[in-house]
Design a protein around this motif. Structure first.
Motif, mmCIF file in Angstrom:
data_model
loop_
_atom_site.group_PDB
_atom_site.id
_atom_site.type_symbol
_atom_site.label_atom_id
_atom_site.label_comp_id
_atom_site.label_asym_id
_atom_site.label_seq_id
_atom_site.Cartn_x
_atom_site.Cartn_y
_atom_site.Cartn_z
ATOM 1 N N TRP A 189 0.966 -1.196 -0.182
ATOM 2 C CA TRP A 189 0.015 0.118 0.359
ATOM 3 C C TRP A 189 0.827 1.278 -0.087
ATOM 4 C CZ3 TRP A 189 -2.858 2.473 4.576
ATOM 5 C CH2 TRP A 189 -3.849 3.718 4.058
ATOM 6 N N ASN A 190 0.746 2.417 -0.653
ATOM 7 C CA ASN A 190 1.525 3.537 -1.242
ATOM 8 C C ASN A 190 0.684 4.263 0.285
ATOM 9 O OD1 ASN A 190 -1.070 4.582 -1.601
ATOM 10 N ND2 ASN A 190 -0.559 4.531 -3.977
ATOM 11 N N GLU A 204 -4.617 6.084 -0.809
ATOM 12 C CA GLU A 204 -6.595 5.047 -0.540
ATOM 13 C C GLU A 204 -6.507 4.206 -0.803
ATOM 14 O OE1 GLU A 204 -7.292 5.775 -5.022
ATOM 15 O OE2 GLU A 204 -7.339 7.952 -4.866
ATOM 16 N N THR A 207 -8.667 1.550 -1.279
ATOM 17 C CA THR A 207 -8.357 1.060 -2.892
ATOM 18 C C THR A 207 -7.199 0.622 -3.478
ATOM 19 O OG1 THR A 207 -8.599 2.540 -4.362
ATOM 20 C CG2 THR A 207 -10.563 2.078 -3.297
ATOM 21 N N ASP A 208 -5.802 1.170 -3.051
ATOM 22 C CA ASP A 208 -4.879 0.296 -3.863
ATOM 23 C C ASP A 208 -3.965 -0.519 -2.733
ATOM 24 O OD1 ASP A 208 -4.934 2.486 -5.265
ATOM 25 O OD2 ASP A 208 -4.246 3.927 -4.565
ATOM 26 N N LYS A 248 -3.323 -3.766 -1.221
ATOM 27 C CA LYS A 248 -3.515 -5.440 -2.347
ATOM 28 C C LYS A 248 -2.420 -6.114 -0.788
ATOM 29 C CE LYS A 248 -2.950 -3.421 -6.576
ATOM 30 N NZ LYS A 248 -2.103 -3.482 -8.089
#
Length: 315
Positions: free
Chosen positions: A62-63, A66, A68-69, A71
């Motif tokens: 994750w960055n 968001e 939704t990002d 994984k």
């Protein structure tokens, strides 16, 4: 004087009246609920929920922007840290060095100060206040204070050595070969005062008859301390061991003030912040580092709790 001849009266035992149990009023229940509920809620919000979230995020990519990002990544973050993250193993070595220095230098120094100040010397209260003063300061502030000593061009240490302002001056915080030792001496200044206070309390709690018995048996002061007094302070020794381990693991402020935990001052706690805050943040890596630090920290905590509860069961 008449004596009762009733057998039932003579055989009847006096029964103490039942103690009346006071029931809690609605106001008492509300106060107790608030006293228990508010600290529990704060603990959940500020400690346990973030801890569980960190454990979960350590298995993701994750960055941090968001949701939704996010994984799933499985154990890839831990594998990357162990195999392909260069600062990790130096940070582990520095944490072990930090622990060893606090355990074998700072802690004995605090014990020595406690023994000396327990001799009822003149002005002992003043000395206790002087040595305990650094404990009331944060490690960040201690790092700033010691920069005045370690500054390459105008620091007190280089001035005493006569190298201030010359090419021979040592950059105590900038040189990666010596800055870890400079930071350790600064941390010792604080840790020794903390240990001193704990051991002073332990020495005051030792039964004076133990000293008298040792003197009668012909033991000198050194033998009395190491064979009688020090073993009698076993609960204090356990607490100091746990505190020393935790202090070595959570050391962050001072190295972050010096150079943000880089260039020879890598620590696991500093790596966590480097990956969670600022540009180029990698939430999964930072969370995995935080979980590793948590697992290591649980070892001394579990040791202390097992000893504490084991002692209660024996009692």
């Amino acid at each position: 004087m008449s004596v009762s001849t009733n057998p039932s009266a003579r055989g009847r035992k006096a029964v103490a009246p039942a103690r009346r149990v006071r029931r809690l009023s609605r106001r008492d229940k509300l106060v107790l609920g608030l006293m228990v509920g508010i600290p529990t809620l704060i603990q959940l919000v500020l400690v346990w929920i973030p801890t569980l979230m960190s454990v979960g995020l350590s298995f993701t990519r994750w960055n941090g922007l968001e949701l939704t990002d996010i994984k799933p990544a499985g154990a890839e973050n831990y594998q990357f840290i162990a195999q392909d993250y260069p600062p990790f193993w130096p940070a582990m070595q520095h944490n072990v060095l930090w622990l060893a220095f606090l355990a074998f230098v700072a802690t004995p120094l605090g014990l020595l100060l406690a023994v000396l100040l327990d001799q009822n010397i003149r002005g002992t209260r003043i000395y206790q206040s002087i040595f305990f003063a650094p404990v009331m300061l944060s490690l960040a502030l201690i790092g700033i204070i010691w920069q005045l000593f370690y500054n390459r061009d105008s620091g007190l240490l280089n001035f005493v050595l006569g190298t201030a302002g010359t090419p021979q001056a040592v950059d105590w915080f900038g040189d990666s070969s010596v800055n870890i030792w400079a930071a350790l001496f600064a941390a010792t200044w604080r840790h020794a005062g903390y240990v001193m206070i704990l051991y002073l309390a332990g020495l005051k709690g030792v039964d004076p008859t133990l000293r008298e018995a040792a003197q009668i048996d012909g033991a000198n002061s050194v033998q009395t301390f190491f064979q009688v007094i020090f073993p009698a302070m076993r609960p204090v020794n356990v607490i100091i061991i746990v505190i020393t381990v935790i202090e070595s693991l959570r050391a962050f402020d001072i190295v972050y003030v010096i150079n943000r935990g880089t260039n020879g001052l890598e620590l696991i706690s500093a790596l966590v912040i480097q990956n969670l805050v600022g540009e180029g943040q990698v939430i999964g890596i930072g969370s995995a580092l935080a979980v590793i630090l948590l697992v290591i920290s649980l070892i001394p905590i579990t040791f202390y709790l097992s000893r504490a509860f084991g002692k209660d069961k024996e009692a």
